[in-house]
Enzyme design. Structure first.
Site, short mmCIF file in Angstrom:
data_model
loop_
_atom_site.label_atom_id
_atom_site.label_comp_id
_atom_site.label_asym_id
_atom_site.label_seq_id
_atom_site.Cartn_x
_atom_site.Cartn_y
_atom_site.Cartn_z
CG ASP A 100 10.00 -10.03 1.26
OD1 ASP A 100 10.41 -10.56 0.23
OD2 ASP A 100 9.69 -8.82 1.32
CG HIS A 101 6.34 -11.15 -0.98
ND1 HIS A 101 5.27 -10.27 -0.91
CD2 HIS A 101 7.46 -10.37 -0.95
CE1 HIS A 101 5.73 -9.03 -0.85
NE2 HIS A 101 7.05 -9.07 -0.87
CG ASP A 207 7.46 -6.30 -2.84
OD1 ASP A 207 6.78 -5.77 -1.94
OD2 ASP A 207 8.34 -7.16 -2.61
CG HIS A 252 8.09 -3.98 1.80
ND1 HIS A 252 7.65 -4.97 2.65
CD2 HIS A 252 8.46 -4.61 0.65
CE1 HIS A 252 7.76 -6.15 2.04
NE2 HIS A 252 8.25 -5.95 0.83
#
EC number: 3.1.1.27
Length: 268
Positions: A100-101, A207, A252
């Site tokens: 997701d990065h 993250d 997130h």
């Protein structure tokens, strides 16, 4: 681009169980969370930090994360809202290579690419529990070849145009833009500190801390390689924010993300 401007490129959303977001703490149940990239317009160039996820990859490999992504939330679409194209980006920096990065890296064969020196080797040979995290290998011909996943590569992707400059420790990316080494979530994870002439700095946890609750309780996500390093990195982030009087932004955290400026709005 004389003054620094930061744009958040909305990349859609995914779902995890609450016990994955808040390791061993929960509560359980579906948690929908945002994914975004960070575009820095700076006197020294345009820097893109992370490139979100690829919808087709997630639907094929991780459909249980229930991606929601509209055309304007893809990397080309989000840049298009700003009147930009991928070729307008000078430097792509990846905080780490979880899917997701790095899903949009394939659109930047021309750009200089930077990551922690340990991240590409880790993507080539991940721990057994990291295979889904490092599942989108379209960012690197080297990693795709090592994992037998060359079918993921966009046509024209080669080792030459998908090679990264490897760095280590805290690094000044440009004047007032600093990559902060925060390992734990991944072996070479980076957070980001951006300073501005006329507003308080912004410290992007990325993250190292998914959410505000994560940082306040030192509760990391269940996806990590070194939980002790992860806690130490969260403590480092908290102290940096205090020392610099920085505004914290989380990777997130849907509640906080709803208050962030996205699209054509910017910080600067």
């Amino acid at each position: 681009m004389s003054d620094t401007k930061v744009y958040l490129l909305d990349g859609g959303s995914l779902v995890l169980d609450g016990y994955h977001v808040f390791w061993n703490r929960g509560p359980g149940g579906e948690v929908r969370f945002p994914v975004y990239s960070i575009l820095i317009e700076h006197a020294e160039g345009r820097f893109l930090i992370d490139t979100g996820y690829d919808y087709d990859h997630v639907m094929k490999v991780l459909p249980f994360e229930k991606p929601i992504q509209e055309k304007h939330q893809t990397i080309p679409g989000a840049l298009g809202l700003l009147g930009l194209e991928p070729r307008d980006i000078d430097v792509v920096v990846n905080s780490h290579f979880h899917f997701d990065h790095c899903g949009g890296n394939k659109y930047f064969p021309h750009a200089k690419k930077i990551c922690h020196r340990s991240e590409v080797p880790q993507a080539c040979n991940p721990q057994p529990f990291e295979h889904l995290g490092y599942s989108d290998l379209s960012f690197s011909a080297e990693a795709a070849e090592a994992r037998g996943a060359t079918a993921q590569l966009l046509e024209g992707t080669t080792r030459a145009n998908s090679t990264f400059e490897g760095i280590d420790g805290d690094v000044d990316l440009a004047r007032g833009v600093k990559l902060i080494s925060t390992p734990g979530h991944s072996i070479g994870h980076y957070s980001l500190l951006v300073e501005f002439p006329r507003r308080k700095p912004i410290l992007f946890t990325i993250d190292a801390a998914y959410t505000q609750k994560s940082l306040e309780t030192l509760c990391q996500a269940a996806f990590h390689i070194d939980p002790v390093a992860g806690v130490n990195s969260m403590r480092k982030v908290k102290k940096l924010a205090e020392d610099h009087g920085a505004e914290l932004m989380y990777s997130h955290d849907m509640d906080n993300f709803k208050t962030y400026r996205t699209g054509t709005q910017f910080y600067g």
